[in-house]
Design a protein around this motif. Structure first.
Motif, PDB file in Angstrom:
ATOM      1  N   ILE A   1       0.840  -1.208   0.000  1.00  0.00           N
ATOM      2  CA  ILE A   1       0.000   0.000   0.000  1.00  0.00           C
ATOM      3  C   ILE A   1       0.867   1.248   0.000  1.00  0.00           C
ATOM      4  CG2 ILE A   1      -1.676   1.329   1.357  1.00  0.00           C
ATOM      5  CD1 ILE A   1      -2.750  -1.395   2.375  1.00  0.00           C
ATOM      6  N   CYS A   2       1.865   1.259   0.857  1.00  0.00           N
ATOM      7  CA  CYS A   2       2.739   2.427   0.989  1.00  0.00           C
ATOM      8  C   CYS A   2       3.488   2.711  -0.305  1.00  0.00           C
ATOM      9  CB  CYS A   2       3.718   2.195   2.136  1.00  0.00           C
ATOM     10  SG  CYS A   2       4.681   3.652   2.585  1.00  0.00           S
ATOM     11  N   LYS A   3       4.015   1.672  -0.937  1.00  0.00           N
ATOM     12  CA  LYS A   3       4.757   1.860  -2.186  1.00  0.00           C
ATOM     13  C   LYS A   3       3.883   2.450  -3.285  1.00  0.00           C
ATOM     14  CE  LYS A   3       8.771   0.191  -0.918  1.00  0.00           C
ATOM     15  NZ  LYS A   3       9.918   1.121  -0.743  1.00  0.00           N
ATOM     16  N   ASN A   4       2.585   2.198  -3.213  1.00  0.00           N
ATOM     17  CA  ASN A   4       1.678   2.716  -4.235  1.00  0.00           C
ATOM     18  C   ASN A   4       1.173   4.127  -3.937  1.00  0.00           C
ATOM     19  OD1 ASN A   4       0.730   0.642  -6.497  1.00  0.00           O
ATOM     20  ND2 ASN A   4       1.228  -0.528  -4.657  1.00  0.00           N
ATOM     21  N   TRP A   5       0.923   4.466  -2.673  1.00  0.00           N
ATOM     22  CA  TRP A   5       0.399   5.807  -2.369  1.00  0.00           C
ATOM     23  C   TRP A   5       1.500   6.835  -2.167  1.00  0.00           C
ATOM     24  CZ3 TRP A   5       1.285   9.168   1.557  1.00  0.00           C
ATOM     25  CH2 TRP A   5       1.817   8.680   2.759  1.00  0.00           C
ATOM     26  N   PHE A   6       2.699   6.371  -1.770  1.00  0.00           N
ATOM     27  CA  PHE A   6       3.767   7.311  -1.437  1.00  0.00           C
ATOM     28  C   PHE A   6       4.162   8.216  -2.608  1.00  0.00           C
ATOM     29  CE2 PHE A   6       8.282   8.273  -0.233  1.00  0.00           C
ATOM     30  CZ  PHE A   6       7.974   9.019   0.900  1.00  0.00           C
ATOM     31  N   PRO A   7       4.247   7.718  -3.849  1.00  0.00           N
ATOM     32  CA  PRO A   7       4.566   8.626  -4.965  1.00  0.00           C
ATOM     33  C   PRO A   7       3.558   9.762  -5.126  1.00  0.00           C
ATOM     34  CG  PRO A   7       4.943   6.371  -5.634  1.00  0.00           C
ATOM     35  CD  PRO A   7       4.269   6.312  -4.290  1.00  0.00           C
TER      36      PRO A   7
ATOM     37  N   ARG B   1       4.682  13.664  -4.822  1.00  0.00           N
ATOM     38  CA  ARG B   1       4.426  14.613  -5.911  1.00  0.00           C
ATOM     39  C   ARG B   1       3.778  15.884  -5.373  1.00  0.00           C
ATOM     40  NH1 ARG B   1       0.017  13.544 -10.587  1.00  0.00           N
ATOM     41  NH2 ARG B   1      -1.234  13.466  -8.690  1.00  0.00           N
ATOM     42  N   ASN B   2       2.794  15.744  -4.491  1.00  0.00           N
ATOM     43  CA  ASN B   2       2.101  16.905  -3.933  1.00  0.00           C
ATOM     44  C   ASN B   2       2.952  17.645  -2.904  1.00  0.00           C
ATOM     45  OD1 ASN B   2      -0.424  16.610  -5.367  1.00  0.00           O
ATOM     46  ND2 ASN B   2      -0.797  14.816  -4.113  1.00  0.00           N
ATOM     47  N   PHE B   3       3.652  16.884  -2.068  1.00  0.00           N
ATOM     48  CA  PHE B   3       4.523  17.508  -1.074  1.00  0.00           C
ATOM     49  C   PHE B   3       5.638  18.296  -1.742  1.00  0.00           C
ATOM     50  CE2 PHE B   3       8.558  17.154   1.266  1.00  0.00           C
ATOM     51  CZ  PHE B   3       8.244  17.890   2.404  1.00  0.00           C
ATOM     52  N   SER B   4       6.167  17.772  -2.856  1.00  0.00           N
ATOM     53  CA  SER B   4       7.291  18.413  -3.541  1.00  0.00           C
ATOM     54  C   SER B   4       6.938  19.792  -4.085  1.00  0.00           C
ATOM     55  CB  SER B   4       7.794  17.530  -4.683  1.00  0.00           C
ATOM     56  OG  SER B   4       8.320  16.331  -4.179  1.00  0.00           O
ATOM     57  N   VAL B   5       5.674  19.986  -4.439  1.00  0.00           N
ATOM     58  CA  VAL B   5       5.244  21.304  -4.920  1.00  0.00           C
ATOM     59  C   VAL B   5       5.412  22.331  -3.804  1.00  0.00           C
ATOM     60  CG1 VAL B   5       3.281  22.653  -5.738  1.00  0.00           C
ATOM     61  CG2 VAL B   5       3.647  20.341  -6.615  1.00  0.00           C
ATOM     62  N   THR B   6       4.928  21.994  -2.610  1.00  0.00           N
ATOM     63  CA  THR B   6       5.073  22.878  -1.452  1.00  0.00           C
ATOM     64  C   THR B   6       6.536  23.049  -1.074  1.00  0.00           C
ATOM     65  OG1 THR B   6       2.918  22.221  -0.577  1.00  0.00           O
ATOM     66  CG2 THR B   6       4.462  23.202   0.977  1.00  0.00           C
TER      67      THR B   6
ATOM     68  N   ASN C   1      11.617   2.708  -5.848  1.00  0.00           N
ATOM     69  CA  ASN C   1      10.172   2.537  -6.029  1.00  0.00           C
ATOM     70  C   ASN C   1       9.797   2.722  -7.494  1.00  0.00           C
ATOM     71  OD1 ASN C   1       7.358   2.592  -5.982  1.00  0.00           O
ATOM     72  ND2 ASN C   1       7.230   3.853  -4.151  1.00  0.00           N
ATOM     73  N   PRO C   2       9.440   1.649  -8.209  1.00  0.00           N
ATOM     74  CA  PRO C   2       9.116   1.763  -9.638  1.00  0.00           C
ATOM     75  C   PRO C   2       7.857   2.582  -9.909  1.00  0.00           C
ATOM     76  CG  PRO C   2       8.543  -0.422  -8.822  1.00  0.00           C
ATOM     77  CD  PRO C   2       9.301   0.260  -7.720  1.00  0.00           C
ATOM     78  N   ASN C   3       7.041   2.817  -8.881  1.00  0.00           N
ATOM     79  CA  ASN C   3       5.795   3.554  -9.069  1.00  0.00           C
ATOM     80  C   ASN C   3       6.002   5.047  -9.271  1.00  0.00           C
ATOM     81  OD1 ASN C   3       3.967   1.265  -8.750  1.00  0.00           O
ATOM     82  ND2 ASN C   3       4.609   1.265  -6.609  1.00  0.00           N
ATOM     83  N   PHE C   4       7.232   5.512  -9.131  1.00  0.00           N
ATOM     84  CA  PHE C   4       7.530   6.911  -9.429  1.00  0.00           C
ATOM     85  C   PHE C   4       7.656   7.165 -10.935  1.00  0.00           C
ATOM     86  CE2 PHE C   4       9.057   7.501  -4.980  1.00  0.00           C
ATOM     87  CZ  PHE C   4       8.361   8.658  -4.702  1.00  0.00           C
TER      88      PHE C   4
END
Length: 244
Positions: free
Chosen positions: A31-37, A41-46, A100-103
């Motif tokens: 679950i974490c590997k899938n939601w973390f990207p 992405r949103n945190f990086s904007v801030t 993490n390949p999900n990135f």
């Protein structure tokens, strides 16, 4: 103080019992590997809005490390969604590594938005084991908010030194442990077990500057910074550059 930390941690574990249960059942990591990207992405904007001036300062002299070909070969480890791309100079040849390949889908979006770069490839690997990257093949290695989550900082920095050419540079910007006598450090200790679980292995209490000082770089320029971020526990930062 130790008792206060224990009691608050116990309360947090109780509140997050479903997460701990999923972790016990072996489901939380997936679950974490899938939601973390999506979070990153949103945190990086801030983060980029608040830290843009420091990032521009940090990366201002990247071109000084161009190789004999006149091109800058740059390896970003823990690339995430590619939010550092905008700070790299035109013509820079960028190779990305992330465990993490999900990135990848977010990385593709960032590549499309940064046509001034030459994208070389995305490697799914941990920073401590980048065996597919050749010895001495990079002019520059970059990591931001990565030393907090690698499993072995010493091994990671040995890999950085291995892939850098002689005279190459390692750039970093990381959140770290606060001064031990502060309230911030108290809350870092309180939140550490929960934070580690929720944020894919991130540590709040690492004194990463000490590991950098022990690494086999020929020169280290490191500064401490209190970042203007909304969460106080991640405000203590270090940033700088080390030369091989």
């Amino acid at each position: 103080m130790a008792l206060s930390i224990f009691i608050i941690q116990l309360a947090l574990r109780f509140l997050l019992f479903p997460v701990y249960l999923l972790n016990f059942l072996g489901l939380w990591n997936w679950i974490c590997k899938n939601w973390f990207p999506y979070f990153i992405r949103n945190f990086s904007v801030t983060y980029n809005k608040q830290m843009a001036s420091k990032k521009r300062e940090l990366f201002s002299n990247l071109q000084e490390f161009e190789g004999p070909s006149g091109k800058l070969s740059l390896l970003e480890v823990g690339c995430g969604s590619g939010t550092n791309f905008q700070f790299y100079p035109p013509g820079c040849r960028v190779t990305c590594v992330d465990p993490n390949p999900n990135f990848k889908k977010f990385l593709i979006e960032s590549i499309a938005e940064n046509r001034h770069l030459q994208f070389e490839g995305f490697v799914v690997a941990a920073g401590e084991n980048m065996h597919s990257i050749a010895d001495g093949s990079m002019d520059v290695v970059v990591c931001t908010l990565v030393l907090c989550s690698v499993k072995n900082q010493e091994q990671f920095l040995r890999e950085v030194c291995r892939v850098l050419r002689p005279g190459g540079a390692f750039y970093f910007m990381e959140h770290v442990a606060a001064e031990h006598s502060t309230g911030t450090y108290f809350w870092q200790q309180v939140l550490q077990p929960v934070w580690y679980l929720l944020f894919d292995g991130c540590h709040l209490t690492r004194e990463s500057w000490k590991t950098l000082e022990r690494a086999s770089f020929s020169k280290l320029k490191l500064q401490h910074l209190h970042a203007p971020l909304p969460f106080e526990v991640v405000c203590p930062h270090i940033y700088g550059c080390a030369l091989k």
